[in-house]
Motif scaffolding. Structure first.
Motif, short mmCIF file in Angstrom:
data_model
loop_
_atom_site.label_atom_id
_atom_site.label_comp_id
_atom_site.label_asym_id
_atom_site.label_seq_id
_atom_site.Cartn_x
_atom_site.Cartn_y
_atom_site.Cartn_z
N VAL A 1 0.87 -1.17 0.00
CA VAL A 1 0.00 0.00 0.00
C VAL A 1 0.91 1.22 0.00
O VAL A 1 1.82 1.33 0.84
CB VAL A 1 -0.93 0.02 1.22
N TYR A 2 0.67 2.10 -0.94
CA TYR A 2 1.49 3.30 -1.10
C TYR A 2 0.75 4.50 -0.52
O TYR A 2 -0.44 4.71 -0.83
CB TYR A 2 1.83 3.53 -2.56
N TYR A 3 1.46 5.29 0.26
CA TYR A 3 0.90 6.45 0.92
C TYR A 3 1.65 7.71 0.50
O TYR A 3 2.88 7.70 0.41
CB TYR A 3 1.01 6.34 2.43
N CYS A 4 0.90 8.79 0.29
CA CYS A 4 1.55 10.08 0.12
C CYS A 4 1.43 10.84 1.44
O CYS A 4 0.52 10.59 2.24
CB CYS A 4 0.94 10.88 -1.02
N ALA A 5 2.36 11.75 1.65
CA ALA A 5 2.40 12.50 2.89
C ALA A 5 2.95 13.89 2.64
O ALA A 5 3.74 14.09 1.70
CB ALA A 5 3.26 11.77 3.92
N ALA A 6 2.54 14.83 3.48
CA ALA A 6 2.98 16.21 3.37
C ALA A 6 3.73 16.62 4.62
O ALA A 6 3.32 16.32 5.75
CB ALA A 6 1.78 17.13 3.15
N ASP A 7 4.84 17.30 4.40
CA ASP A 7 5.68 17.80 5.48
C ASP A 7 5.62 19.33 5.43
O ASP A 7 5.89 19.92 4.38
CB ASP A 7 7.12 17.31 5.27
N LYS A 8 5.31 19.97 6.55
CA LYS A 8 5.17 21.42 6.57
C LYS A 8 6.47 22.15 6.22
O LYS A 8 6.46 23.32 5.86
CB LYS A 8 4.69 21.88 7.94
N ARG A 9 7.58 21.44 6.34
CA ARG A 9 8.85 22.05 5.95
C ARG A 9 8.99 22.05 4.42
O ARG A 9 8.31 21.28 3.73
CB ARG A 9 10.02 21.27 6.56
N ARG A 10 9.85 22.87 3.90
CA ARG A 10 10.01 22.96 2.45
C ARG A 10 10.86 21.82 1.90
O ARG A 10 10.78 21.49 0.72
CB ARG A 10 10.59 24.30 2.07
N VAL A 11 11.67 21.24 2.75
CA VAL A 11 12.48 20.09 2.35
C VAL A 11 12.21 18.96 3.33
O VAL A 11 12.38 19.12 4.53
CB VAL A 11 13.98 20.43 2.34
N GLY A 12 11.78 17.82 2.81
CA GLY A 12 11.46 16.70 3.67
C GLY A 12 12.62 15.76 3.84
O GLY A 12 13.71 15.98 3.31
N ASP A 13 12.38 14.68 4.58
CA ASP A 13 13.40 13.66 4.75
C ASP A 13 12.76 12.28 4.69
O ASP A 13 11.61 12.15 4.29
CB ASP A 13 14.18 13.88 6.05
N SER A 14 13.49 11.27 5.09
CA SER A 14 13.02 9.89 4.93
C SER A 14 12.28 9.34 6.14
O SER A 14 11.87 8.18 6.12
CB SER A 14 14.21 8.99 4.61
N SER A 15 12.12 10.13 7.17
CA SER A 15 11.48 9.65 8.39
C SER A 15 9.98 9.89 8.34
O SER A 15 9.53 11.03 8.18
CB SER A 15 12.07 10.36 9.61
N TRP A 16 9.21 8.82 8.50
CA TRP A 16 7.76 8.98 8.40
C TRP A 16 7.23 9.89 9.49
O TRP A 16 6.21 10.57 9.30
CB TRP A 16 7.06 7.62 8.45
N SER A 17 7.91 9.96 10.62
CA SER A 17 7.43 10.78 11.73
C SER A 17 7.57 12.27 11.45
O SER A 17 7.03 13.10 12.19
CB SER A 17 8.16 10.41 13.01
N SER A 18 8.31 12.63 10.42
CA SER A 18 8.49 14.04 10.08
C SER A 18 7.31 14.62 9.32
O SER A 18 7.20 15.84 9.18
CB SER A 18 9.75 14.21 9.23
N TYR A 19 6.45 13.76 8.82
CA TYR A 19 5.36 14.20 7.96
C TYR A 19 4.10 14.47 8.77
O TYR A 19 3.77 13.74 9.70
CB TYR A 19 5.11 13.16 6.86
N ASP A 20 3.42 15.54 8.38
CA ASP A 20 2.30 16.04 9.17
C ASP A 20 0.94 15.55 8.69
O ASP A 20 0.00 15.49 9.48
CB ASP A 20 2.33 17.57 9.15
N TYR A 21 0.83 15.26 7.43
CA TYR A 21 -0.47 14.86 6.86
C TYR A 21 -0.26 13.64 5.98
O TYR A 21 0.75 13.52 5.29
CB TYR A 21 -1.07 16.00 6.03
N TRP A 22 -1.27 12.76 5.99
CA TRP A 22 -1.18 11.50 5.26
C TRP A 22 -2.44 11.26 4.44
O TRP A 22 -3.56 11.57 4.88
CB TRP A 22 -1.00 10.34 6.23
N GLY A 23 -2.24 10.67 3.27
CA GLY A 23 -3.36 10.20 2.47
C GLY A 23 -3.79 8.82 2.92
O GLY A 23 -3.17 8.21 3.80
#
Length: 123
Positions: free
Chosen positions: A92-114
């Protein structure tokens, strides 16, 4: 921000799929975006991330050269083009949004999830 992923399905090994993730709201263009996946019985893993401008991307090693992340800020959409798919890409593939302009590989860094879209690759 609400995220809606789509484009998953059943494909044979060696085939291609393009996932899309449509975002609501006016702040999409200021967020880094990422794709993650989770296979049955396994932990969620990072696939790729793209900066808010689209100029910077980063991939996990196993998908480099096969997957491409891109975004269209005018359409509030991020894409994941997947080529040369392998059975081990099934998840299952998920997209996610990080409030920062540059993201990283840690899922915990992302604020919103599809909600996720299922990709099944048959051998």
């Amino acid at each position: 921000v609400q995220l809606q992923a789509s484009g998953g399905g059943l494909v044979q090994a060696g085939g291609s799929l393009r996932l899309s993730c449509a975002a609501s709201g006016r702040t999409f263009s200021s967020y880094a975006m990422g794709w993650f996946r989770q296979a049955p019985g396994k932990e969620r893993e990072f696939i790729a991330t793209i900066s808010s401008s689209g100029l910077s991307t980063y991939y996990r090693d196993s998908v480099k050269g096969r997957f491409t992340i891109s975004r269209d800020n005018a359409k509030n959409t991020v894409y994941l083009q997947m080529n040369s798919l392998k059975p081990e890409d099934t998840a299952v593939y998920y997209c996610a949004a990080d409030k920062r302009r540059v993201g990283d590989s840690s899922w915990s860094s992302y604020d919103y999830w599809g909600q996720g879209t299922l990709v099944t690759v048959s051998s």
